[in-house]
Design a protein around this motif. Structure first.
Motif, PDB file in Angstrom:
ATOM      1  N   VAL A 177       1.091  -1.336   0.420  1.00  0.00           N
ATOM      2  CA  VAL A 177      -0.080   0.088   0.053  1.00  0.00           C
ATOM      3  C   VAL A 177       0.461   0.987  -0.153  1.00  0.00           C
ATOM      4  O   VAL A 177       2.310   1.175   0.394  1.00  0.00           O
ATOM      5  CB  VAL A 177      -1.378  -0.215   0.546  1.00  0.00           C
ATOM      6  CG1 VAL A 177       0.336   0.825   2.808  1.00  0.00           C
ATOM      7  CG2 VAL A 177      -2.038   1.179   1.201  1.00  0.00           C
ATOM      8  N   ARG A 178       0.649   2.460  -0.366  1.00  0.00           N
ATOM      9  CA  ARG A 178       1.438   4.078  -0.344  1.00  0.00           C
ATOM     10  C   ARG A 178       1.710   3.465   0.433  1.00  0.00           C
ATOM     11  O   ARG A 178       0.813   4.262   2.149  1.00  0.00           O
ATOM     12  CB  ARG A 178       0.442   5.174  -0.662  1.00  0.00           C
ATOM     13  CG  ARG A 178       0.259   4.491  -2.773  1.00  0.00           C
ATOM     14  CD  ARG A 178      -0.816   6.055  -2.966  1.00  0.00           C
ATOM     15  NE  ARG A 178      -0.586   5.779  -4.873  1.00  0.00           N
ATOM     16  CZ  ARG A 178      -0.317   6.189  -5.251  1.00  0.00           C
ATOM     17  NH1 ARG A 178       0.466   6.988  -5.055  1.00  0.00           N
ATOM     18  NH2 ARG A 178      -0.447   6.059  -6.378  1.00  0.00           N
ATOM     19  N   SER A 219       2.647   0.656  -6.073  1.00  0.00           N
ATOM     20  CA  SER A 219       1.594   0.541  -5.712  1.00  0.00           C
ATOM     21  C   SER A 219       0.347  -0.267  -5.279  1.00  0.00           C
ATOM     22  O   SER A 219      -0.929   0.366  -5.092  1.00  0.00           O
ATOM     23  CB  SER A 219       1.739   2.178  -4.705  1.00  0.00           C
ATOM     24  OG  SER A 219       2.552   2.185  -4.035  1.00  0.00           O
ATOM     25  N   ASN A 220       0.558  -0.573  -6.800  1.00  0.00           N
ATOM     26  CA  ASN A 220      -0.933  -1.913  -7.195  1.00  0.00           C
ATOM     27  C   ASN A 220      -0.363  -3.095  -8.097  1.00  0.00           C
ATOM     28  O   ASN A 220       0.678  -3.422  -8.173  1.00  0.00           O
ATOM     29  CB  ASN A 220      -0.913  -0.253  -8.344  1.00  0.00           C
ATOM     30  CG  ASN A 220      -2.671  -1.402  -8.972  1.00  0.00           C
ATOM     31  OD1 ASN A 220      -2.958  -2.287  -9.544  1.00  0.00           O
ATOM     32  ND2 ASN A 220      -3.321  -0.589  -8.727  1.00  0.00           N
ATOM     33  N   SER A 221      -1.135  -4.243  -7.240  1.00  0.00           N
ATOM     34  CA  SER A 221      -1.004  -5.043  -7.243  1.00  0.00           C
ATOM     35  C   SER A 221      -0.929  -5.996  -9.493  1.00  0.00           C
ATOM     36  O   SER A 221      -0.964  -7.539  -9.219  1.00  0.00           O
ATOM     37  CB  SER A 221      -1.933  -5.907  -7.305  1.00  0.00           C
ATOM     38  OG  SER A 221      -3.408  -5.903  -7.497  1.00  0.00           O
ATOM     39  N   ASP A 234      -5.228  11.900   4.160  1.00  0.00           N
ATOM     40  CA  ASP A 234      -4.408  11.705   2.912  1.00  0.00           C
ATOM     41  C   ASP A 234      -3.577  10.741   2.035  1.00  0.00           C
ATOM     42  O   ASP A 234      -4.384  10.557   0.887  1.00  0.00           O
ATOM     43  CB  ASP A 234      -3.054  12.467   3.097  1.00  0.00           C
ATOM     44  CG  ASP A 234      -2.744  13.501   1.966  1.00  0.00           C
ATOM     45  OD1 ASP A 234      -3.600  13.941   1.253  1.00  0.00           O
ATOM     46  OD2 ASP A 234      -1.254  12.606   2.067  1.00  0.00           O
ATOM     47  N   ILE A 235      -3.206   9.949   3.130  1.00  0.00           N
ATOM     48  CA  ILE A 235      -2.827   9.128   2.635  1.00  0.00           C
ATOM     49  C   ILE A 235      -4.104   7.473   1.690  1.00  0.00           C
ATOM     50  O   ILE A 235      -3.969   6.873   0.233  1.00  0.00           O
ATOM     51  CB  ILE A 235      -2.421   7.274   3.022  1.00  0.00           C
ATOM     52  CG1 ILE A 235      -1.194   8.015   3.733  1.00  0.00           C
ATOM     53  CG2 ILE A 235      -2.103   6.060   2.596  1.00  0.00           C
ATOM     54  CD1 ILE A 235      -0.443   7.305   5.593  1.00  0.00           C
ATOM     55  N   TYR A 236      -4.896   7.789   2.081  1.00  0.00           N
ATOM     56  CA  TYR A 236      -6.880   6.897   1.917  1.00  0.00           C
ATOM     57  C   TYR A 236      -6.750   7.177   0.303  1.00  0.00           C
ATOM     58  O   TYR A 236      -7.503   7.228  -0.262  1.00  0.00           O
ATOM     59  CB  TYR A 236      -7.405   6.924   3.052  1.00  0.00           C
ATOM     60  CG  TYR A 236      -8.766   6.411   2.487  1.00  0.00           C
ATOM     61  CD1 TYR A 236      -9.154   5.488   2.215  1.00  0.00           C
ATOM     62  CD2 TYR A 236      -9.733   7.996   1.728  1.00  0.00           C
ATOM     63  CE1 TYR A 236     -10.353   5.118   1.967  1.00  0.00           C
ATOM     64  CE2 TYR A 236     -10.943   7.196   1.650  1.00  0.00           C
ATOM     65  CZ  TYR A 236     -11.547   5.592   1.278  1.00  0.00           C
ATOM     66  OH  TYR A 236     -12.547   5.468   1.162  1.00  0.00           O
ATOM     67  N   ASN A 237      -7.135   8.607   1.049  1.00  0.00           N
ATOM     68  CA  ASN A 237      -7.638   9.638  -0.125  1.00  0.00           C
ATOM     69  C   ASN A 237      -6.616   9.179  -1.418  1.00  0.00           C
ATOM     70  O   ASN A 237      -7.540   9.198  -2.826  1.00  0.00           O
ATOM     71  CB  ASN A 237      -7.436  11.100  -0.226  1.00  0.00           C
ATOM     72  CG  ASN A 237      -9.167  11.522   0.777  1.00  0.00           C
ATOM     73  OD1 ASN A 237      -9.655  10.328   0.749  1.00  0.00           O
ATOM     74  ND2 ASN A 237      -9.036  12.799   1.457  1.00  0.00           N
TER      75      ASN A 237
END
Length: 403
Positions: A26-27, A118-120, A193-196
């Motif tokens: 994850v980021r 950050s993406n599978s 902010d990480i979530y957004n």
């Protein structure tokens, strides 16, 4: 930088090998910092010269709209003649076709390659096509409880680990939130902010989702039901009751996209009698407990689910495949499998009656094999073993070296 040996040492074991080292997660879980730590290790321990170490951060505006061909031509300019070049490509998924570039470099030149994403889609069939047998993947997680304590010791006194666990559950383990002493509001501002940015960049923008409000309703349902078994139909039915019609296939699509952004972990059920993975009523856990609280706010009655979440993540960090165990009408919180090892775990915030205690222990006593079995809790208890079942405080289990 605060050293994270659980990852750095494992990755360094493959330094100078022909394998491309791929770090995913994850980021803001610390992938970029781990790359820097590896660079430092190469300089200090392997005495690699500065011009041999070349790094790129491909989520920078500098590389907006860069093609794979342009990436290849740019990188070729940085090759060291007569010496091995160590390349570090951060957030490489931003370049469409990066797999071909990495494959060409690995095939044609004397290079050692490290990439993060950050993406599978990083682990998609494209990689299998171009890098078959030529890469080793490392999943990076947010801070473990042990790492959280290490970070916290840098700026304050660490109390008893059992009391520290409550803060860890509430504040989560994103490294950026533990570099100095932040209050709860400040932590949740950072995490929100990480979530957004993850929702926008890795879910909405990447998948061209138009109905963002639908996606957010699905996310909030999942965040509210961490640790509960449910299906896409459950979510669809709930949204219909809220006058927000959404078909099952769309829900499945959203769940898959959230998994690919590493926000969610799917935990399938495993039938211990039939010895098969069940396709329905899965559980989902979050990449970090602070994600839930930054979006929905903190509520004490969610701690039990968050305890499950941190135990689930710890088992994953240690290389286990983790399932929800099904034995007839009963459920075991976790069945964790790693090569020829297996362990069973029940997590409970507290046991306040003999009836509850009997129920928790009976579920594990009904499993007739010799693999380790644990009851994990956070209240006061006598401890010890009961008919081969070990009772531990959750904090001690998270710090244990025995599994």
């Amino acid at each position: 930088m605060i050293y994270r040996p659980a990852y750095v040492d494992k990755i360094m074991a493959y330094a100078d090998s022909p394998f491309v080292k791929i770090l995913t997660g994850v980021r803001r879980c610390g992938k970029s910092t781990i790359l820097k730590m590896i660079m430092e290790k190469l300089r200090s321990e392997k005495e690699i010269e500065e011009d041999q170490i070349v790094s790129y951060r491909f989520d920078s505006m500098e590389y907006d709209d860069m093609t794979a061909k342009q990436m290849y031509e740019e990188i070729k300019k940085k090759l060291c003649e007569g010496k091995r070049t160590y390349f570090f490509f951060d957030e490489v998924q931003e370049i469409k076709g990066w797999e071909k570039v990495v494959n060409s470099l690995a095939s044609d030149y004397d290079v050692d390659l490290y990439v993060t994403g950050s993406n599978s889609r990083m682990m998609s069939s494209e990689i299998s096509t171009y890098l078959t047998g030529r890469y080793v993947a490392f999943r990076i997680y947010t801070l473990s409880f042990e790492e959280y304590l290490t970070f916290k010791k840098q700026y304050t006194t660490v109390d008893d680990v059992r009391s520290e666990l409550a803060d860890y559950i509430r504040l989560g383990g994103f490294p950026a939130t533990h570099l100095q002493e932040y209050n709860e509001d400040e932590v949740y501002t950072i995490v929100k902010d990480i979530y957004n940015s993850t929702i926008f960049s890795d879910v909405v923008k990447r998948n061209q989702i138009r109905k963002v409000d639908q996606l957010e309703r699905v996310v909030k349902y999942i965040f509210n039901n961490v640790g509960n078994t449910f299906s896409a139909k459950s979510i669809s039915d709930y949204l219909k009751s809220e006058k927000r019609a959404l078909d099952n296939e769309t829900v499945y699509g959203y769940l898959e996209k959230l998994e690919k952004a590493y926000l969610l972990h799917r935990c399938s059920r495993y039938d211990l009698h039939g010895k098969e993975i069940l396709k329905t009523q899965e559980k989902f856990y979050l990449a970090d407990t602070a994600l839930r609280y930054s979006v929905l706010g903190y509520h004490a009655d969610t701690v039990a689910a968050s305890l499950e979440n941190v135990v689930y993540l710890e088992l994953c960090r240690r290389g286990y495949q983790v399932y929800v165990g099904k034995t007839g009408a009963n459920e075991i919180d976790f069945v964790a499998v790693r090569l020829n090892e297996k362990l069973y775990v029940q997590v409970t915030q507290q046991i306040n009656s003999e009836q509850t205690e009997k129920r928790e222990y009976d579920r594990l006593l009904g499993i007739h094999d010799n693999y380790p079995k644990y009851i994990l809790r956070t209240d006061e208890f006598a401890g010890g073993n009961y008919e081969g079942i070990k009772t531990m405080h959750v904090a001690e289990f998270l710090l244990s070296k025995e599994f």
